[in-house]
Design an enzyme around this catalytic site. Structure first.
Site, short mmCIF file in Angstrom:
data_model
loop_
_atom_site.label_atom_id
_atom_site.label_comp_id
_atom_site.label_asym_id
_atom_site.label_seq_id
_atom_site.Cartn_x
_atom_site.Cartn_y
_atom_site.Cartn_z
N SER A 14 5.57 -29.36 -29.41
CA SER A 14 5.44 -29.81 -30.79
C SER A 14 5.62 -31.32 -30.90
CB SER A 14 6.48 -29.10 -31.66
OG SER A 14 7.77 -29.32 -31.13
N PHE A 15 6.32 -31.91 -29.91
CA PHE A 15 6.59 -33.35 -29.93
C PHE A 15 5.38 -34.17 -29.47
CE2 PHE A 15 7.68 -31.67 -25.81
CZ PHE A 15 7.00 -32.53 -24.95
N ASP A 125 20.98 -28.37 -25.18
CA ASP A 125 19.78 -27.52 -25.10
C ASP A 125 19.51 -27.14 -23.64
OD1 ASP A 125 17.65 -26.05 -26.10
OD2 ASP A 125 16.26 -27.73 -26.03
#
Length: 230
Positions: A14-15, A125
């Site tokens: 998505s980045f 993460d």
């Protein structure tokens, strides 16, 4: 960009995109992370720049080294060292790994986390997709998009970041958390390396939350005593 020759795409999210490239000056392979500024909020762009700032100061053999970064009118470009394999790809091909192969990976990750936490950085993460292996099969942590500096005097954070499968109970319950949240995620990764599936695995997010909160982890009997003790 004229310093690099792009060879191919490594991944897309998505980045933006990650490319494999060659440094023209010496032929060294690098990874280029290209983040589009279009459609991004000021907060998102600030987050990407903070990721660059955190990673620029990290120097450890088990953390992907950031080499350079720059911005154009439409993009943020981050150049890092190149690693040849992602841990998820290894697990996808082999299913699970024997203890003697898991052990050096775990040593590398413990070393990386000790370094991060000593420098008051939480990764937040940890997951197999964010662990790369180089040609010598050394494990290297990457993707500091959720990383956070803890200033001196700050003992806990409260914002939820990370991936639910590897998320500590205190994050699930939106309680304050500290470095132990990274260690929980490491434990989940170790379990997955040894057994081929995360310790809490279900398609339902609500069921997953219940399991993380209440279920005890069951270690199989075929693992060595040293391994389950660790």
């Amino acid at each position: 960009m004229e310093k690099y020759e792009v060879i191919g795409t490594l991944g897309e999210g998505s980045f933006g995109r990650v490319y494999k490239a060659k440094q023209i000056s010496d032929g060294t392979f690098v990874a280029l992370k290209v983040i589009s500024k279009r459609g991004r909020s000021a907060k998102e762009l600030k987050g990407f720049r903070r990721e660059c700032e955190i990673q620029r100061d990290l120097h450890h053999p088990n953390i992907i080294q950031m080499l350079d970064s720059f911005e154009t009118e439409n993009e943020i470009v981050v150049i890092t060292e190149f690693a040849h394999k992602v841990l998820t790809t290894v697990l996808g091909k082999e299913g699970y790994l024997p203890e003697e192969r898991v052990q050096p990976i775990v040593w590398d990750l413990v070393s990386a986390l000790y370094y991060l936490h000593s420098n008051r950085v939480l990764h937040r993460d940890l997951k197999p997709q964010n662990i790369l292996l180089d040609l010598k099969n050394r494990a290297k942590l990457c993707d500091f998009g959720f990383a956070r500096n803890m200033s001196t005097g700050t003992h806990v954070l409260t914002s939820i970041k990370g991936t639910p499968l590897y998320m500590a109970p205190e994050l699930i319950d939106e309680q304050p958390y500290d470095y132990n949240a990274d260690l929980w995620s490491l434990g989940c990764i170790i379990y997955e390396l040894l057994l081929g599936t995360p310790p809490f695995c279900t398609a339902s997010i609500l069921h997953l939350i219940r399991l993380i909160r209440h279920e005890q982890i069951q270690w199989p009997t075929f693992l060595s005593e040293n391994c389950t003790s660790f």
